[in-house]
Design an enzyme around this catalytic site. Structure first.
Site, PDB file in Angstrom:
ATOM      1  N   ASP A  87      -0.122   5.129   0.724  1.00 22.88           N
ATOM      2  CA  ASP A  87      -0.318   6.107   1.635  1.00 22.88           C
ATOM      3  C   ASP A  87      -0.537   5.323   3.017  1.00 22.88           C
ATOM      4  OD1 ASP A  87      -0.347   8.111  -0.266  1.00 22.88           O
ATOM      5  OD2 ASP A  87      -2.423   7.328  -0.970  1.00 22.88           O
ATOM      6  N   ASP A 128       0.857  -0.971  -0.027  1.00 32.73           N
ATOM      7  CA  ASP A 128      -0.100  -0.072   0.047  1.00 32.73           C
ATOM      8  C   ASP A 128       0.847   1.233  -0.113  1.00 32.73           C
ATOM      9  OD1 ASP A 128      -2.319   1.606   0.444  1.00 32.73           O
ATOM     10  OD2 ASP A 128      -1.392   1.920   2.544  1.00 32.73           O
TER      11      ASP A 128
HETATM   12 MG   LIG Z   1      -3.124   3.138   3.097  1.00 32.10          MG
END
Ligand SMILES: [Mg+2]
Ligand SMILES: [Zn+2]
EC number: 3.1.3.-
Length: 202
Positions: free
Chosen positions: A10, A8
């Protein structure tokens, strides 16, 4: 077959600044360079899988994500880390930009980006991992057939365990701990060698 660690973006690789595409505001999370180097040494391919509904919401153009990718590549290259792929989902069912306003199979918790990455890179999903900071990342990883790690950094606030698919294999405090967990984990049911000395998966 190859093996992948899906990442992932962010809140996992970079500090979470909602809907940000400004390169000057992209900062790596603590421990990320060391963690990714360790995974790279273990011959994992490193592939970003990021929900970017800001595109569907009309907040930025898809082209802005190219700048984000280039910035991430540059920040990591300084540490000898190379990303093998950068996937994003531009969609959202309530989007305002009609060509992106749809229910798709790539927005996490759906596993579309991971399955696409595995096919493209000839990877074994059962030998691959997904790391993220919320349970939607975990669910996407589990749906794809990967093992999963939740970085428990405060970004998951709902802890909605509505399905077993949302339960991570491990919970780690940061990326370096996650990378160490992966590098010391033997795949369940995986036989290291046969009597003939040849490597097999069971
Ligand atoms: Mg995230
Ligand atoms: Zn999508």
């Amino acid at each position: 077959m190859n093996k992948i660690v899906f990442l992932d973006k962010d809140g996992t690789l970079v500090e979470d600044v909602p809907y940000n595409t400004d390169p000057s505001r992209i900062k790596l999370c603590p421990g990320v360079p060391e963690a990714l180097r360790l995974l790279q040494q273990q011959e994992y391919k490193l592939i970003v899988a990021s929900n970017q509904s800001g595109v569907a919401r009309g907040l930025f153009m898809e082209e802005a994500l190219l700048r984000v990718k280039q910035t991430l590549d540059r920040l990591l290259r300084k540490h000898g880390v190379h990303l093998d792929g950068f996937y994003y989902c531009p969609h959202h069912v309530n989007g305002t930009v009609s060509r992106y306003a749809m229910k798709c199979t790539c927005r996490k918790p759906m596993p579309g980006m991971l399955i696409h990455g595995a096919v493209k890179h000839g990877a074994d999903l059962a030998a691959s991992w997904m790391i993220g900071d919320i349970l939607n990342d975990v669910e996407a990883g589990n749906r794809a057939g990967c093992r999963t790690i939740l970085i428990n950094n405060g970004n998951e606030t709902e802890w909605d365990y509505r399905s077993a698919k949302r339960i991570p294999t491990f919970i780690a405090n940061d990326m370096l701990e996650a990378a160490r967990l992966i590098s010391t984990s033997i795949m369940p049911g995986y036989t290291q060698t046969t009597s003939a000395g040849e490597q097999v998966g069971t």
